[in-house]
Design a protein around this motif. Structure first.
Motif, PDB file in Angstrom:
ATOM      1  N   ARG A 152     -89.315  39.924 -38.873  1.00 20.54           N
ATOM      2  CA  ARG A 152     -88.076  40.463 -38.230  1.00 20.54           C
ATOM      3  C   ARG A 152     -86.829  40.300 -39.042  1.00 20.54           C
ATOM      4  O   ARG A 152     -86.810  39.236 -39.640  1.00 20.54           O
ATOM      5  CB  ARG A 152     -88.050  40.056 -36.713  1.00 20.54           C
ATOM      6  CG  ARG A 152     -87.872  38.765 -36.886  1.00 20.54           C
ATOM      7  CD  ARG A 152     -87.980  38.093 -35.337  1.00 20.54           C
ATOM      8  NE  ARG A 152     -87.994  36.526 -35.117  1.00 20.54           N
ATOM      9  CZ  ARG A 152     -88.828  35.682 -35.659  1.00 20.54           C
ATOM     10  NH1 ARG A 152     -89.795  36.163 -35.911  1.00 20.54           N
ATOM     11  NH2 ARG A 152     -88.642  34.508 -35.462  1.00 20.54           N
ATOM     12  N   VAL A 153     -85.892  40.977 -38.931  1.00 22.86           N
ATOM     13  CA  VAL A 153     -84.481  40.755 -39.549  1.00 22.86           C
ATOM     14  C   VAL A 153     -83.971  39.786 -38.505  1.00 22.86           C
ATOM     15  O   VAL A 153     -84.256  39.382 -37.367  1.00 22.86           O
ATOM     16  CB  VAL A 153     -83.520  41.978 -39.200  1.00 22.86           C
ATOM     17  CG1 VAL A 153     -82.131  41.598 -39.776  1.00 22.86           C
ATOM     18  CG2 VAL A 153     -83.993  43.113 -39.962  1.00 22.86           C
ATOM     19  N   THR A 154     -83.415  38.596 -39.498  1.00 26.65           N
ATOM     20  CA  THR A 154     -82.936  37.398 -38.797  1.00 26.65           C
ATOM     21  C   THR A 154     -81.472  37.051 -39.469  1.00 26.65           C
ATOM     22  O   THR A 154     -81.167  37.638 -40.338  1.00 26.65           O
ATOM     23  CB  THR A 154     -83.975  36.345 -39.028  1.00 26.65           C
ATOM     24  OG1 THR A 154     -83.510  34.968 -38.302  1.00 26.65           O
ATOM     25  CG2 THR A 154     -84.053  35.905 -40.421  1.00 26.65           C
ATOM     26  N   LEU A 155     -80.853  35.957 -38.919  1.00 25.60           N
ATOM     27  CA  LEU A 155     -79.626  35.653 -39.283  1.00 25.60           C
ATOM     28  C   LEU A 155     -79.736  34.881 -40.743  1.00 25.60           C
ATOM     29  O   LEU A 155     -80.942  34.339 -41.052  1.00 25.60           O
ATOM     30  CB  LEU A 155     -78.914  34.828 -38.353  1.00 25.60           C
ATOM     31  CG  LEU A 155     -79.698  33.330 -38.236  1.00 25.60           C
ATOM     32  CD1 LEU A 155     -78.994  32.316 -39.090  1.00 25.60           C
ATOM     33  CD2 LEU A 155     -79.062  32.865 -36.718  1.00 25.60           C
ATOM     34  N   ASP A 156     -78.678  35.039 -41.504  1.00 24.42           N
ATOM     35  CA  ASP A 156     -78.370  34.332 -42.796  1.00 24.42           C
ATOM     36  C   ASP A 156     -77.888  33.238 -42.754  1.00 24.42           C
ATOM     37  O   ASP A 156     -76.659  32.981 -42.273  1.00 24.42           O
ATOM     38  CB  ASP A 156     -77.810  35.227 -43.536  1.00 24.42           C
ATOM     39  CG  ASP A 156     -77.411  34.806 -45.188  1.00 24.42           C
ATOM     40  OD1 ASP A 156     -77.910  33.507 -45.283  1.00 24.42           O
ATOM     41  OD2 ASP A 156     -76.883  35.499 -45.869  1.00 24.42           O
ATOM     42  N   SER A 157     -78.476  32.020 -42.753  1.00 22.96           N
ATOM     43  CA  SER A 157     -78.050  30.685 -42.241  1.00 22.96           C
ATOM     44  C   SER A 157     -76.826  30.329 -43.342  1.00 22.96           C
ATOM     45  O   SER A 157     -76.060  29.496 -42.933  1.00 22.96           O
ATOM     46  CB  SER A 157     -79.199  29.467 -42.609  1.00 22.96           C
ATOM     47  OG  SER A 157     -79.673  29.593 -43.754  1.00 22.96           O
ATOM     48  N   GLY A 158     -76.551  31.140 -44.394  1.00 19.36           N
ATOM     49  CA  GLY A 158     -75.603  30.948 -45.160  1.00 19.36           C
ATOM     50  C   GLY A 158     -74.257  31.673 -44.936  1.00 19.36           C
ATOM     51  O   GLY A 158     -73.174  31.625 -45.476  1.00 19.36           O
ATOM     52  N   ASP A 159     -74.144  32.462 -43.773  1.00 22.24           N
ATOM     53  CA  ASP A 159     -73.278  33.214 -43.452  1.00 22.24           C
ATOM     54  C   ASP A 159     -71.910  32.456 -42.754  1.00 22.24           C
ATOM     55  O   ASP A 159     -72.348  31.501 -42.030  1.00 22.24           O
ATOM     56  CB  ASP A 159     -73.611  34.077 -42.175  1.00 22.24           C
ATOM     57  CG  ASP A 159     -72.519  35.154 -41.879  1.00 22.24           C
ATOM     58  OD1 ASP A 159     -71.447  34.889 -41.925  1.00 22.24           O
ATOM     59  OD2 ASP A 159     -72.974  36.202 -41.184  1.00 22.24           O
ATOM     60  N   PRO A 160     -70.904  32.411 -43.624  1.00 22.82           N
ATOM     61  CA  PRO A 160     -69.801  31.592 -43.066  1.00 22.82           C
ATOM     62  C   PRO A 160     -69.309  31.799 -41.633  1.00 22.82           C
ATOM     63  O   PRO A 160     -68.691  30.892 -41.140  1.00 22.82           O
ATOM     64  CB  PRO A 160     -68.515  31.821 -44.124  1.00 22.82           C
ATOM     65  CG  PRO A 160     -69.019  33.341 -44.722  1.00 22.82           C
ATOM     66  CD  PRO A 160     -70.506  33.292 -44.520  1.00 22.82           C
TER      67      PRO A 160
END
Length: 111
Positions: A53-61
């Motif tokens: 599934r599409v998930t969050l990008d843990s590097g997103d500021p």
């Protein structure tokens, strides 16, 4: 702080079966939804309960508590005055659904 709006940006995927993470473009997601792509880690297709599934990008500021308040946040709507002062998203819910939503988690009863 402004970020460039890019709806075509790559998305991060996470497989619920093997925990494999990888980045994909929108074309890949379209093929995946048509069951022509699978997880590159384990081969699981989109129809499985634990499918990728599409998930969050843990590097997103924007996920950094110390930085999030410096971002500009926008919402678009075709409704000129959205949300109105009397906006109630629960207004369309059936009484039974409203009742379940008002109960604390763990105390819900199943009928």
């Amino acid at each position: 702080m402004e970020r460039q709006i890019d709806f075509s940006r790559e998305r991060q995927m996470l497989c619920g079966g093997c925990d494999h993470r990888w980045r994909v473009d929108l074309d890949w997601i379209d093929r995946w939804e048509q069951a022509t792509e699978t997880c590159p880690g384990c081969g699981m297709a989109c129809g499985h309960e634990d499918s990728p599934r599409v998930t969050l990008d843990s590097g997103d500021p924007a996920l950094d508590d110390d930085r999030v308040a410096r971002f500009s946040w926008y919402h678009t709507s075709a409704q000129a005055d959205w949300p109105t002062r009397d906006f109630d998203p629960a207004a369309v819910l059936a009484p039974e659904t409203r009742s379940r939503r008002s109960q604390p988690l763990g105390l819900r009863t199943v009928s």
